[in-house]
Motif scaffolding. Structure first.
Motif, PDB file in Angstrom:
ATOM      1  N   VAL A 124     -31.948 -43.519   1.507  1.00  0.00           N
ATOM      2  CA  VAL A 124     -32.293 -43.236   2.892  1.00  0.00           C
ATOM      3  C   VAL A 124     -31.428 -42.048   3.287  1.00  0.00           C
ATOM      4  O   VAL A 124     -30.230 -42.176   3.471  1.00  0.00           O
ATOM      5  CB  VAL A 124     -32.077 -44.458   3.815  1.00  0.00           C
ATOM      6  CG1 VAL A 124     -33.143 -45.507   3.570  1.00  0.00           C
ATOM      7  CG2 VAL A 124     -30.709 -45.087   3.623  1.00  0.00           C
TER       8      VAL A 124
ATOM      9  N   THR B 157     -31.521 -37.550   4.665  1.00  0.00           N
ATOM     10  CA  THR B 157     -32.253 -36.427   5.239  1.00  0.00           C
ATOM     11  C   THR B 157     -32.800 -35.513   4.157  1.00  0.00           C
ATOM     12  O   THR B 157     -33.952 -35.113   4.196  1.00  0.00           O
ATOM     13  CB  THR B 157     -31.337 -35.624   6.183  1.00  0.00           C
ATOM     14  OG1 THR B 157     -30.800 -36.522   7.148  1.00  0.00           O
ATOM     15  CG2 THR B 157     -32.108 -34.538   6.901  1.00  0.00           C
TER      16      THR B 157
ATOM     17  N   LEU C 108     -36.565 -42.617   1.385  1.00  0.00           N
ATOM     18  CA  LEU C 108     -37.098 -42.707   2.742  1.00  0.00           C
ATOM     19  C   LEU C 108     -36.352 -41.689   3.587  1.00  0.00           C
ATOM     20  O   LEU C 108     -35.126 -41.747   3.702  1.00  0.00           O
ATOM     21  CB  LEU C 108     -36.909 -44.111   3.316  1.00  0.00           C
ATOM     22  CG  LEU C 108     -37.482 -44.352   4.714  1.00  0.00           C
ATOM     23  CD1 LEU C 108     -39.001 -44.153   4.725  1.00  0.00           C
ATOM     24  CD2 LEU C 108     -37.122 -45.739   5.204  1.00  0.00           C
TER      25      LEU C 108
ATOM     26  N   LYS D 262     -34.745 -39.689   6.551  1.00  0.00           N
ATOM     27  CA  LYS D 262     -34.172 -39.928   7.875  1.00  0.00           C
ATOM     28  C   LYS D 262     -34.646 -38.818   8.802  1.00  0.00           C
ATOM     29  O   LYS D 262     -34.786 -37.685   8.355  1.00  0.00           O
ATOM     30  CB  LYS D 262     -32.647 -39.887   7.825  1.00  0.00           C
ATOM     31  CG  LYS D 262     -31.997 -41.116   7.245  1.00  0.00           C
ATOM     32  CD  LYS D 262     -30.486 -40.946   7.317  1.00  0.00           C
ATOM     33  CE  LYS D 262     -29.746 -42.142   6.814  1.00  0.00           C
ATOM     34  NZ  LYS D 262     -28.298 -41.918   6.833  1.00  0.00           N
TER      35      LYS D 262
ATOM     36  N   TYR E 163     -35.919 -42.514  10.323  1.00  0.00           N
ATOM     37  CA  TYR E 163     -37.049 -43.379  10.034  1.00  0.00           C
ATOM     38  C   TYR E 163     -37.069 -44.520  11.047  1.00  0.00           C
ATOM     39  O   TYR E 163     -36.068 -44.829  11.678  1.00  0.00           O
ATOM     40  CB  TYR E 163     -36.965 -43.949   8.607  1.00  0.00           C
ATOM     41  CG  TYR E 163     -35.662 -44.653   8.317  1.00  0.00           C
ATOM     42  CD1 TYR E 163     -35.467 -45.975   8.697  1.00  0.00           C
ATOM     43  CD2 TYR E 163     -34.622 -43.993   7.683  1.00  0.00           C
ATOM     44  CE1 TYR E 163     -34.267 -46.620   8.452  1.00  0.00           C
ATOM     45  CE2 TYR E 163     -33.419 -44.633   7.429  1.00  0.00           C
ATOM     46  CZ  TYR E 163     -33.250 -45.941   7.812  1.00  0.00           C
ATOM     47  OH  TYR E 163     -32.056 -46.574   7.576  1.00  0.00           O
ATOM     48  N   ARG E 164     -38.232 -45.124  11.189  1.00  0.00           N
ATOM     49  CA  ARG E 164     -38.371 -46.291  12.054  1.00  0.00           C
ATOM     50  C   ARG E 164     -38.027 -47.535  11.245  1.00  0.00           C
ATOM     51  O   ARG E 164     -38.202 -47.568  10.031  1.00  0.00           O
ATOM     52  CB  ARG E 164     -39.803 -46.401  12.572  1.00  0.00           C
ATOM     53  CG  ARG E 164     -40.221 -45.193  13.422  1.00  0.00           C
ATOM     54  CD  ARG E 164     -41.653 -45.272  13.829  1.00  0.00           C
ATOM     55  NE  ARG E 164     -42.489 -45.207  12.616  1.00  0.00           N
ATOM     56  CZ  ARG E 164     -43.792 -45.101  12.609  1.00  0.00           C
ATOM     57  NH1 ARG E 164     -44.461 -45.041  13.736  1.00  0.00           N
ATOM     58  NH2 ARG E 164     -44.466 -45.046  11.486  1.00  0.00           N
TER      59      ARG E 164
ATOM     60  N   ASP F  56     -40.684 -48.770   9.067  1.00  0.00           N
ATOM     61  CA  ASP F  56     -40.895 -47.974   7.862  1.00  0.00           C
ATOM     62  C   ASP F  56     -39.888 -48.339   6.775  1.00  0.00           C
ATOM     63  O   ASP F  56     -40.220 -48.318   5.589  1.00  0.00           O
ATOM     64  CB  ASP F  56     -40.842 -46.475   8.174  1.00  0.00           C
ATOM     65  CG  ASP F  56     -42.041 -46.023   8.988  1.00  0.00           C
ATOM     66  OD1 ASP F  56     -43.126 -46.635   8.855  1.00  0.00           O
ATOM     67  OD2 ASP F  56     -41.902 -45.058   9.766  1.00  0.00           O
ATOM     68  N   LEU F  57     -38.665 -48.695   7.155  1.00  0.00           N
ATOM     69  CA  LEU F  57     -37.692 -49.156   6.173  1.00  0.00           C
ATOM     70  C   LEU F  57     -38.172 -50.461   5.541  1.00  0.00           C
ATOM     71  O   LEU F  57     -38.154 -50.612   4.317  1.00  0.00           O
ATOM     72  CB  LEU F  57     -36.311 -49.351   6.801  1.00  0.00           C
ATOM     73  CG  LEU F  57     -35.246 -49.954   5.877  1.00  0.00           C
ATOM     74  CD1 LEU F  57     -35.018 -49.092   4.642  1.00  0.00           C
ATOM     75  CD2 LEU F  57     -33.945 -50.171   6.637  1.00  0.00           C
TER      76      LEU F  57
ATOM     77  N   ALA G 237     -41.012 -49.673   3.272  1.00  0.00           N
ATOM     78  CA  ALA G 237     -40.546 -48.986   2.063  1.00  0.00           C
ATOM     79  C   ALA G 237     -39.973 -49.989   1.065  1.00  0.00           C
ATOM     80  O   ALA G 237     -40.241 -49.901  -0.142  1.00  0.00           O
ATOM     81  CB  ALA G 237     -39.503 -47.930   2.424  1.00  0.00           C
TER      82      ALA G 237
ATOM     83  N   ARG H  16     -44.598 -44.005   6.468  1.00  0.00           N
ATOM     84  CA  ARG H  16     -44.267 -42.624   6.793  1.00  0.00           C
ATOM     85  C   ARG H  16     -42.867 -42.296   6.272  1.00  0.00           C
ATOM     86  O   ARG H  16     -41.924 -43.059   6.465  1.00  0.00           O
ATOM     87  CB  ARG H  16     -44.329 -42.436   8.299  1.00  0.00           C
ATOM     88  CG  ARG H  16     -44.093 -41.004   8.747  1.00  0.00           C
ATOM     89  CD  ARG H  16     -44.322 -40.872  10.208  1.00  0.00           C
ATOM     90  NE  ARG H  16     -43.232 -41.508  10.944  1.00  0.00           N
ATOM     91  CZ  ARG H  16     -43.127 -41.500  12.253  1.00  0.00           C
ATOM     92  NH1 ARG H  16     -44.062 -40.935  12.978  1.00  0.00           N
ATOM     93  NH2 ARG H  16     -42.110 -42.071  12.849  1.00  0.00           N
ATOM     94  N   GLY H  17     -42.745 -41.166   5.585  1.00  0.00           N
ATOM     95  CA  GLY H  17     -41.447 -40.694   5.128  1.00  0.00           C
ATOM     96  C   GLY H  17     -41.003 -41.202   3.778  1.00  0.00           C
ATOM     97  O   GLY H  17     -39.938 -40.829   3.298  1.00  0.00           O
ATOM     98  N   LEU H  18     -41.807 -42.052   3.122  1.00  0.00           N
ATOM     99  CA  LEU H  18     -41.412 -42.592   1.819  1.00  0.00           C
ATOM    100  C   LEU H  18     -41.990 -41.748   0.692  1.00  0.00           C
ATOM    101  O   LEU H  18     -43.176 -41.424   0.693  1.00  0.00           O
ATOM    102  CB  LEU H  18     -41.899 -44.032   1.645  1.00  0.00           C
ATOM    103  CG  LEU H  18     -41.601 -44.665   0.272  1.00  0.00           C
ATOM    104  CD1 LEU H  18     -40.102 -44.798   0.033  1.00  0.00           C
ATOM    105  CD2 LEU H  18     -42.291 -46.009   0.140  1.00  0.00           C
TER     106      LEU H  18
END
Length: 148
Positions: free
Chosen positions: A91, A93, A107, A109, A111-112, A115-116, A119, A137-139
């Motif tokens: 997790v 950036t 994942l 950063k 993140y919501r 979403d964690l 993931a 989202r973001g994974l």
């Protein structure tokens, strides 16, 4: 007629180590995962303490780790986890390319919380050989060339 009961499936990745040097993020992650039924083995803010815990033989199924830590990197933690057959979700950036060689996914950063959780669910599905039905989202799952 009998009543139908729907029990929540117990996660395979039950025992989690959180490695995060941002206190608020660490606290929020620990609270969220504990509330969702995961066993948080420990929450630590250094690579050295995380590696020591992993190498001590503690039962850890999943490591949720930041890459940038005050005393090193999450890459060291992921290498130790992999040696003990534990999964790692970064997790962070920014994701260094070498992360894909030692972890299961990344994942991004910020993140919501949902979403964690999603993931972690995806990492669990993949660990069982299943294909993820939906990606949060973001994974980014690590496959060759997956990490920019």
């Amino acid at each position: 007629m009998g009543s139908m009961l729907f029990a929540r499936k117990k996660p395979v990745l039950q025992r989690v180590l959180i490695v995060e040097d941002e206190p608020v993020t660490a606290f929020d992650t620990q609270h969220l995962l504990s509330h969702e039924g995961y066993g948080v083995v420990a929450t630590t803010d250094t690579a050295a303490s995380a590696v020591a815990l992993i190498e001590s033989g503690a039962t850890i199924d999943l490591v949720v780790a930041d890459i940038c830590l005050a005393d090193g990197t999450g890459l060291e933690v992921a290498r130790a986890a992999r040696a003990r057959q534990a999964r790692t979700l970064f997790v962070t950036t920014k994701c260094p390319p070498e992360a894909q060689d030692v972890a299961d996914g990344w994942l991004a950063k910020p993140y919501r919380q949902r979403d964690l959780l999603a993931a972690i669910g995806v990492i669990e599905q993949v660990s069982k050989g299943d294909r993820p039905q939906r990606m949060p989202r973001g994974l980014t799952l690590f496959e060759p060339g997956a990490c920019p």
